[in-house]
Design a protein around this motif. Structure first.
Motif, short mmCIF file in Angstrom:
data_model
loop_
_atom_site.label_atom_id
_atom_site.label_comp_id
_atom_site.label_asym_id
_atom_site.label_seq_id
_atom_site.Cartn_x
_atom_site.Cartn_y
_atom_site.Cartn_z
N LEU A 348 0.76 12.61 3.20
CA LEU A 348 2.16 12.87 2.91
C LEU A 348 3.06 12.14 3.90
CD1 LEU A 348 2.13 16.69 2.06
CD2 LEU A 348 2.43 14.77 0.47
N TRP A 349 4.12 11.55 3.40
CA TRP A 349 4.95 10.66 4.21
C TRP A 349 5.50 11.36 5.45
CZ3 TRP A 349 10.16 11.44 5.24
CH2 TRP A 349 10.79 12.45 4.50
N ASN A 350 5.77 12.66 5.36
CA ASN A 350 6.35 13.40 6.49
C ASN A 350 5.34 14.31 7.19
OD1 ASN A 350 6.10 15.17 4.39
ND2 ASN A 350 8.20 15.98 4.48
N ASP A 351 4.06 14.02 7.02
CA ASP A 351 3.02 14.75 7.75
C ASP A 351 2.91 14.13 9.14
OD1 ASP A 351 0.85 16.06 8.75
OD2 ASP A 351 -0.54 15.53 7.14
N TYR A 352 3.88 14.44 9.99
CA TYR A 352 3.93 13.83 11.32
C TYR A 352 2.80 14.33 12.21
CZ TYR A 352 8.48 12.11 9.86
OH TYR A 352 9.49 11.48 9.18
N ASN A 472 19.73 16.62 9.84
CA ASN A 472 18.29 16.72 9.60
C ASN A 472 17.63 15.36 9.32
OD1 ASN A 472 18.37 19.62 9.78
ND2 ASN A 472 19.21 19.63 7.69
N VAL A 473 18.12 14.33 10.01
CA VAL A 473 17.54 13.00 9.87
C VAL A 473 17.23 12.46 11.26
CG1 VAL A 473 17.90 10.61 9.16
CG2 VAL A 473 18.73 12.47 7.71
N SER A 474 15.96 12.22 11.52
CA SER A 474 15.52 11.54 12.74
C SER A 474 14.38 10.64 12.34
CB SER A 474 15.08 12.55 13.80
OG SER A 474 14.73 11.89 15.01
N GLU A 475 14.50 9.36 12.64
CA GLU A 475 13.57 8.37 12.10
C GLU A 475 12.53 7.94 13.12
OE1 GLU A 475 15.40 5.10 10.12
OE2 GLU A 475 17.05 6.29 9.32
N ILE A 476 11.44 7.38 12.63
CA ILE A 476 10.43 6.75 13.49
C ILE A 476 10.98 5.42 14.00
CG2 ILE A 476 8.24 5.51 13.38
CD1 ILE A 476 7.15 7.75 11.66
N HIS A 477 10.77 5.15 15.29
CA HIS A 477 11.18 3.88 15.88
C HIS A 477 10.02 3.30 16.70
CE1 HIS A 477 15.33 4.65 14.77
NE2 HIS A 477 15.29 5.81 15.39
N PRO A 478 9.44 2.18 16.25
CA PRO A 478 8.45 1.48 17.08
C PRO A 478 9.17 0.50 18.03
CG PRO A 478 8.50 0.53 14.88
CD PRO A 478 9.55 1.60 14.90
N TRP A 479 8.93 0.65 19.33
CA TRP A 479 9.61 -0.17 20.34
C TRP A 479 8.64 -1.19 20.91
CZ3 TRP A 479 14.41 -0.39 23.03
CH2 TRP A 479 15.44 0.34 22.40
N HIS A 480 9.11 -2.44 20.99
CA HIS A 480 8.29 -3.55 21.48
C HIS A 480 8.91 -4.16 22.74
CE1 HIS A 480 5.96 -7.19 21.75
NE2 HIS A 480 6.99 -7.96 21.46
N ALA A 515 5.18 0.75 21.17
CA ALA A 515 4.95 2.20 21.17
C ALA A 515 5.90 2.86 20.19
CB ALA A 515 5.14 2.78 22.57
N VAL A 516 5.44 3.93 19.58
CA VAL A 516 6.23 4.64 18.58
C VAL A 516 6.93 5.83 19.21
CG1 VAL A 516 4.25 6.03 17.87
CG2 VAL A 516 6.16 5.73 16.29
N ILE A 517 8.15 6.12 18.76
CA ILE A 517 8.83 7.38 19.07
C ILE A 517 8.89 8.17 17.77
CG2 ILE A 517 10.73 8.40 20.36
CD1 ILE A 517 11.91 5.66 20.66
N PHE A 518 8.40 9.39 17.82
CA PHE A 518 8.41 10.24 16.63
C PHE A 518 9.75 10.97 16.52
CE2 PHE A 518 3.83 9.88 17.59
CZ PHE A 518 3.42 9.35 16.38
N PRO A 519 10.10 11.43 15.32
CA PRO A 519 11.37 12.13 15.13
C PRO A 519 11.53 13.30 16.09
CG PRO A 519 10.41 11.59 13.01
CD PRO A 519 9.38 11.24 14.04
#
Length: 582
Positions: A348-352, A472-480, A515-519
């Motif tokens: 599921l897309w939001n199964d964090y 209620n919106v917080s997105e995934i951000h991969p930082w390089h 590295a990823v930052i989760f919502p």
């Protein structure tokens, strides 16, 4: 001894299109490092990666671009001609540290000027470490237009690869939009705001299926299985062998999940660094990341198996990408049929919790250098969505990054005044910010976001996620991070507190460059500022970077040797060079 044969494009099943690299262990050579000379031309061409024709940015008429193969310690020289008719171009060598060659990092207006139409720039750098890397455009949103390719670095001659396997398979994953990047960029900078939406398809090695319901098992006839460019790619394997899958994501927006029917994957490398091996049924991969996974071909040779790649972290409106794992059978033939089983279903897309479980398992291999025990500086970067005069932006500590017309590397090295905004950005954003709610004051400002770092110091950066402008919106951000690897010290929920430092993993923190930052959470990284130059640190999602989600790190500038003139012949450095030769 190495036998190499590679197929980058998706092809119809009957043509046996995909080959792998077969390796024979036990041979070594005392040959010295080599120099690889490449002549590339960037231009537009018509292509149909998912059977829908559009303009694609290509290199030497290839999409994706040519794969670079080198060994650690080799020198790579790419003579790049820009044949785009009306725009500049640069190429970033993602994961290569550019030690001693910061002007070759390929970041427009940071490390170099954009290469003008009909002009040529020579990138020369050392492949400093074995691993799985890639390259891509780093000007505007040119990566999303198809300007990318693989960069594979093997161990030095005479050294033995730590991972045991019989063959290699490369899987370059990307998402694909039918709308051109210029329309996307204008929409992102418009009022009212026009979001780019979800991609129309996902690609594997430059091929995918648009508007195809095959992956959901709802009618094979709806998929074009005859067109060479959008039939599922076939990965041909021998039974009872171990294969190294090199998996790279150069997506513009999408976080992805990959699974192979009836096969487990053992993760052994992440971003060019060995990790403590662990086995999974499926794996998440974010934009800018690369992995190596080992699979064992231990299934019956009479069946083919689906490889499925689906969207994570966003409401999926894009069908999964498909490939087929095909075994050589007892009659020395590969199976022609589509797999009978349903393709693996993406979680599921939001199964964090599923996503976090995978990330938390990534730990350093035993011989990985450990991080310094303490840091000299702590920088906290709050990732928020804000507004400037009604235009939606992304910002860090309430400053949205805008690049100046003069590359930072040249202006800092030669101490040019007035080349960029001199206001120093903050190292923190405040202890009482409510990351669970939209910003109370959504207004922000622009700035250079230049952090000057003491050379050889150890720096901790806390990437803090928060609620965007909408509830209620917080997105995934991969930082390089360019120019460095960093240790991922840990993840946390909610607002980072200084007491969380006691939870940092100093025992087996993995080395990464993305590295990823989760919502609604935070990610802590640590690095040593030991590479003289000016380095971008940014969200690897193209529209987010375009909207200001990045910072610049400068260290040891006085140690940078003379910069090639054609790297900085624009803006104020161009005037300086002209005056010096006047």
């Amino acid at each position: 001894m190495q036998l190499t044969s590679e197929k980058r494009r998706a092809m119809p099943i009957p043509m046996f299109p995909c080959f792998v690299t077969l390796l024979v262990f036990g041979f070594s050579s005392l040959a010295s490092a080599e120099t690889h000379h490449l002549h590339w031309e960037v231009s537009y061409m018509f292509a149909s990666p998912d059977c829908q024709e559009k303009l694609v940015m290509a290199i030497n008429g290839q999409f994706p671009g040519p794969t670079i193969h080198a060994k650690a310690g080799d020198t790579v020289v790419v003579e790049l001609k820009n044949s785009l008719p009306t725009e500049g171009v640069v190429i970033h060598w993602h994961g290569i540290k550019q030690i001693g060659t910061p002007w070759a990092d390929g970041t427009a207006l940071i490390s170099q000027c954009p290469i003008k139409p009909d002009e040529t720039f020579v990138y020369k750098f050392q492949a400093d470490k074995a691993g799985t890397y890639f390259y891509h455009g780093h000007y505007g949103m040119q990566r999303a237009a198809g300007l990318y390719g693989l960069l594979i670095v093997d161990v030095k001659e005479g050294e033995k690869e730590k991972i045991k396997y019989d063959g290699e398979i490369n899987m370059l994953l990307s998402d694909w939009y039918h709308q051109d990047i210029y329309t996307q960029m204008v929409g992102l900078s418009s009022k009212p705001f026009r979001w780019i939406g979800e991609p129309q398809s996902l690609l594997i090695n430059g091929g995918g299926q648009f508007n195809c319901s095959l992956a959901t098992n709802q009618g094979i006839n709806k998929c074009n299985m005859e067109n060479m460019q959008c039939a599922p790619m076939v990965l041909q394997v021998l039974p009872n062998k171990t294969y190294r899958l090199r998996i790279i994501s150069t997506t513009s927006l999408s976080s992805l999940n990959l699974a192979i029917g009836n096969h487990k994957m053992t993760i052994v490398e992440a971003d060019g660094n060995y990790v403590d091996p662990f086995t999974v049924d499926d794996m998440d991969i974010y934009s800018g990341e690369s992995y190596s996974a080992l699979i064992t071909t231990d299934q019956h040779v009479s069946s083919n198996h689906w490889i499925s790649v689906g969207v994570r972290g966003r409401q999926p409106k894009t069908p999964p990408a498909l490939a087929i794992l095909s075994y050589l059978n007892n009659n020395s033939q590969y199976q022609l049929e589509l797999p009978k089983a349903t393709p693996p279903i993406t979680p599921l897309w939001n199964d964090y919790a599923h996503s976090k479980s995978f990330s938390y398992k990534i730990l350093a291999a035993k011989d990985t250098p450990k991080p310094p025990k303490r840091a000299d500086r702590l920088i906290q970067l709050l990732n928020t969505q804000n507004k400037i005069d009604g235009f939606i932006k992304w910002s860090l500590n309430n400053v949205s990054m805008v690049l100046p017309p003069t590359p930072y590397l040249g202006s800092l090295r030669y101490s040019l005044k007035g080349a960029f905004d001199q206001k120093k950005p903050r190292d923190w954003f405040g202890a009482n910010y409510n990351v669970m709610k939209p910003p109370i004051n959504p207004n922000t400002t622009t700035g250079s976001n230049l952090y000057e770092i003491k050379f050889n110091s150890t720096v901790d950066i806390i990437l803090q996620n928060a609620n965007a402008l909408a509830e209620n919106v917080s997105e995934i951000h991969p930082w390089h991070l360019h120019g460095h690897d960093f240790w991922v010290l840990g993840y946390g929920e909610g607002l980072f507190r200084k007491k969380d430092v006691s939870r940092f993993n100093l025992k087996n923190a993995p080395l990464r460059n993305t590295a990823v930052i989760f919502p609604y959470g935070w990610t802590a990284i640590r690095f040593v500022a030991d590479n003289p130059g000016v380095w971008a640190f940014h969200c690897h999602i193209e529209p987010h970077l375009h909207m200001g989600m990045g910072v610049i790190l400068a260290e040891g500038i006085e140690l940078v040797k003379e910069i090639p003139k054609d790297a900085i012949s624009c803006g104020k450095t161009a005037k300086m060079l002209m005056n010096n030769h006047g």
